[in-house]
Write a protein that holds these residues in place. Structure first.
Motif, PDB file in Angstrom:
ATOM      1  N   LEU A 195       7.072  -3.008  14.483  1.00  0.00           N
ATOM      2  CA  LEU A 195       5.833  -3.758  14.333  1.00  0.00           C
ATOM      3  C   LEU A 195       4.668  -2.813  14.105  1.00  0.00           C
ATOM      4  N   VAL A 196       3.823  -3.165  13.155  1.00  0.00           N
ATOM      5  CA  VAL A 196       2.646  -2.368  12.846  1.00  0.00           C
ATOM      6  C   VAL A 196       1.392  -3.153  13.184  1.00  0.00           C
ATOM      7  N   ILE A 197       0.488  -2.483  13.910  1.00  0.00           N
ATOM      8  CA  ILE A 197      -0.863  -2.989  14.137  1.00  0.00           C
ATOM      9  C   ILE A 197      -1.784  -2.174  13.240  1.00  0.00           C
ATOM     10  N   CYS A 198      -2.489  -2.826  12.319  1.00  0.00           N
ATOM     11  CA  CYS A 198      -3.196  -2.045  11.299  1.00  0.00           C
ATOM     12  C   CYS A 198      -4.572  -2.621  10.955  1.00  0.00           C
ATOM     13  N   SER A 199      -5.411  -1.743  10.451  1.00  0.00           N
ATOM     14  CA  SER A 199      -6.731  -2.144   9.960  1.00  0.00           C
ATOM     15  C   SER A 199      -6.570  -3.146   8.817  1.00  0.00           C
ATOM     16  N   GLU A 200      -7.485  -4.091   8.750  1.00  0.00           N
ATOM     17  CA  GLU A 200      -7.424  -5.106   7.690  1.00  0.00           C
ATOM     18  C   GLU A 200      -8.158  -4.591   6.445  1.00  0.00           C
ATOM     19  N   ILE A 201      -7.650  -3.477   5.912  1.00  0.00           N
ATOM     20  CA  ILE A 201      -8.268  -2.854   4.743  1.00  0.00           C
ATOM     21  C   ILE A 201      -7.626  -3.411   3.469  1.00  0.00           C
ATOM     22  N   PRO A 202      -8.259  -3.237   2.307  1.00  0.00           N
ATOM     23  CA  PRO A 202      -7.810  -3.920   1.087  1.00  0.00           C
ATOM     24  C   PRO A 202      -6.340  -3.731   0.741  1.00  0.00           C
ATOM     25  N   VAL A 203      -5.838  -2.505   0.742  1.00  0.00           N
ATOM     26  CA  VAL A 203      -4.461  -2.285   0.303  1.00  0.00           C
ATOM     27  C   VAL A 203      -3.463  -2.925   1.266  1.00  0.00           C
ATOM     28  N   PHE A 204      -3.778  -2.935   2.563  1.00  0.00           N
ATOM     29  CA  PHE A 204      -2.877  -3.566   3.522  1.00  0.00           C
ATOM     30  C   PHE A 204      -2.887  -5.082   3.361  1.00  0.00           C
ATOM     31  N   LYS A 205      -4.070  -5.651   3.150  1.00  0.00           N
ATOM     32  CA  LYS A 205      -4.172  -7.095   2.961  1.00  0.00           C
ATOM     33  C   LYS A 205      -3.423  -7.545   1.706  1.00  0.00           C
ATOM     34  N   GLU A 206      -3.419  -6.684   0.690  1.00  0.00           N
ATOM     35  CA  GLU A 206      -2.784  -7.043  -0.575  1.00  0.00           C
ATOM     36  C   GLU A 206      -1.262  -7.079  -0.474  1.00  0.00           C
ATOM     37  N   TYR A 207      -0.684  -6.127   0.225  1.00  0.00           N
ATOM     38  CA  TYR A 207       0.772  -5.968   0.181  1.00  0.00           C
ATOM     39  C   TYR A 207       1.518  -6.410   1.432  1.00  0.00           C
ATOM     40  N   LEU A 208       0.842  -6.520   2.558  1.00  0.00           N
ATOM     41  CA  LEU A 208       1.536  -6.834   3.798  1.00  0.00           C
ATOM     42  C   LEU A 208       1.613  -8.333   4.039  1.00  0.00           C
ATOM     43  N   ASP A 209       2.743  -8.766   4.534  1.00  0.00           N
ATOM     44  CA  ASP A 209       2.917 -10.161   4.936  1.00  0.00           C
ATOM     45  C   ASP A 209       2.206 -10.353   6.281  1.00  0.00           C
ATOM     46  N   PRO A 210       1.164 -11.182   6.330  1.00  0.00           N
ATOM     47  CA  PRO A 210       0.404 -11.348   7.570  1.00  0.00           C
ATOM     48  C   PRO A 210       1.227 -11.949   8.708  1.00  0.00           C
ATOM     49  N   ASN A 211       2.392 -12.495   8.376  1.00  0.00           N
ATOM     50  CA  ASN A 211       3.266 -13.049   9.407  1.00  0.00           C
ATOM     51  C   ASN A 211       4.162 -11.989  10.047  1.00  0.00           C
ATOM     52  N   THR A 233     -20.183  12.486   3.975  1.00  0.00           N
ATOM     53  CA  THR A 233     -20.199  13.303   2.762  1.00  0.00           C
ATOM     54  C   THR A 233     -20.694  12.473   1.593  1.00  0.00           C
ATOM     55  N   ASN A 234     -21.278  13.139   0.593  1.00  0.00           N
ATOM     56  CA  ASN A 234     -21.722  12.456  -0.621  1.00  0.00           C
ATOM     57  C   ASN A 234     -20.849  12.784  -1.823  1.00  0.00           C
ATOM     58  N   ASP A 235     -19.734  13.466  -1.594  1.00  0.00           N
ATOM     59  CA  ASP A 235     -18.916  13.990  -2.694  1.00  0.00           C
ATOM     60  C   ASP A 235     -18.006  12.939  -3.333  1.00  0.00           C
ATOM     61  N   TYR A 236     -17.763  11.824  -2.652  1.00  0.00           N
ATOM     62  CA  TYR A 236     -16.755  10.878  -3.124  1.00  0.00           C
ATOM     63  C   TYR A 236     -17.386   9.505  -3.354  1.00  0.00           C
ATOM     64  N   LYS A 237     -17.495   9.134  -4.607  1.00  0.00           N
ATOM     65  CA  LYS A 237     -18.227   7.940  -5.034  1.00  0.00           C
ATOM     66  C   LYS A 237     -17.650   6.645  -4.471  1.00  0.00           C
ATOM     67  N   PHE A 238     -16.331   6.570  -4.345  1.00  0.00           N
ATOM     68  CA  PHE A 238     -15.687   5.306  -4.000  1.00  0.00           C
ATOM     69  C   PHE A 238     -15.271   5.209  -2.533  1.00  0.00           C
ATOM     70  N   ARG A 239     -15.635   6.202  -1.765  1.00  0.00           N
ATOM     71  CA  ARG A 239     -15.178   6.232  -0.378  1.00  0.00           C
ATOM     72  C   ARG A 239     -15.891   5.173   0.472  1.00  0.00           C
ATOM     73  N   LYS A 240     -15.088   4.430   1.219  1.00  0.00           N
ATOM     74  CA  LYS A 240     -15.594   3.433   2.158  1.00  0.00           C
ATOM     75  C   LYS A 240     -14.887   3.617   3.503  1.00  0.00           C
ATOM     76  N   GLY A 241     -15.564   3.198   4.547  1.00  0.00           N
ATOM     77  CA  GLY A 241     -14.953   3.198   5.864  1.00  0.00           C
ATOM     78  C   GLY A 241     -14.850   1.784   6.391  1.00  0.00           C
ATOM     79  N   TYR A 242     -13.630   1.344   6.662  1.00  0.00           N
ATOM     80  CA  TYR A 242     -13.402   0.012   7.221  1.00  0.00           C
ATOM     81  C   TYR A 242     -13.249   0.180   8.731  1.00  0.00           C
TER      82      TYR A 242
END
Length: 293
Positions: A195-211, A233-242
């Protein structure tokens, strides 16, 4: 047709190295050479150059066609300026594709795949968090929780066998990352039926079965936060923190027996979900390579 393929990666000792191994194995029908651009100075000519996360401008000339596999949180302005040298940009999620669509005419989302770590898994009623070497794992969230074991490969070297053993011998794995482009730890744990307990970040929401997983709800999404080195940091344009809700984490973990019962009941389905996603995404990746050639 057997192709000459060069795989370019910067050896960071973590996920990128795994990506290189996985892709090389998947493309075993071709003549594939791995090129560690952190130290390699001589390169051969190839039909396709595949770049994993990082680009070395000096090597693009060796390949008839070039492909960039993006881990979007690590893309620099320098690499964005080199996008026109690539036949296509491969992303691991729809979210990443949407971020990059305006920067290249041919962005293809294939998803990704991970190593199958299934090896006689045992039920131990224990909870694990791998800190690893990445700065985005958000380990601070579980520090001090007595019932969570934390393994830190920065201070305690773990062999590949050690990793496999720990994945198979802990029933619950906490993946509370601020961000992941894919997240090998999560998928490898699921390959063991855990069992995995994980952040509800975009890639996990897309591929993981919520059940089959337990999502931790997101409290805040931000580009800068002085409390997190990953975001400072300002070096990475697309970086986000969930940033997940710490209260929700503690609430989830307070029901340990319920979580363990859930894992035992669903272990076969969890493993099958891993196998299905792995198979689908491997086929997408192979079809993209065929399309480019």
């Amino acid at each position: 047709m057997k192709l000459k393929i060069n795989l370019y990666y910067w050896n960071n000792g973590v996920g990128v190295v795994n990506d290189d191994i996985l892709i090389k194995t998947l493309l075993s029908d071709h003549d594939v050479v791995s090129c560690d651009i952190s130290k390699t100075n001589e390169y051969r000519k190839s039909d396709i150059g595949i770049y994993i996360q990082n680009v070395d401008n000096n090597t693009l000339q060796y390949n008839k066609k070039n492909i960039f596999i993006a881990n979007e949180e690590w893309i620099t302005s320098y690499e964005l300026n080199l996008f026109n040298n690539f036949e296509c940009i491969i992303t691991k999620s729809t979210y990443a594709k949407e971020l990059l669509d305006s920067y290249h005419k041919n962005v293809i989302n294939t998803g990704f795949f991970s190593l199958d770590r299934h090896f006689f898994p045992k039920n131990t009623n224990e909870i694990l968090h791998f800190k690893g070497k990445s700065i985005q794992k958000n380990t601070e969230l579980v520090n001090g929780l007595n019932h969570v074991k934390i393994l830190d490969s920065n201070t305690n070297y773990l062999s590949d066998n050690d990793v496999t053993y720990n994945l198979n011998n802990h029933d619950i794995h906490i993946c509370c990352s601020l961000y992941e482009a894919w997240g090998h730890y999560l998928w490898e744990a699921m390959s063991c039926g855990k069992l995995v307990i994980c952040s509800e970040i975009p890639v996990f929401k897309e591929y993981l079965d919520p059940n089959l997983v337990k999502f931790i709800s997101i409290k805040e999404v931000c580009s800068h936060n002085i409390n997190y080195k990953f975001l400072n940091t300002n070096d990475y344009k697309f970086r986000k923190g969930y940033i997940v809700d710490e209260i929700k984490v503690k609430e989830l973990l307070s029901n340990k027996n319920e979580l363990l019962e859930f894992q035992k009941k669903n272990c076969d389905n969890i493993r099958q979900h891993f196998l299905d996603v792995n198979k689908t995404n491997k086929n997408k990746f192979l079809n993209t390579i065929k399309y480019i050639t």
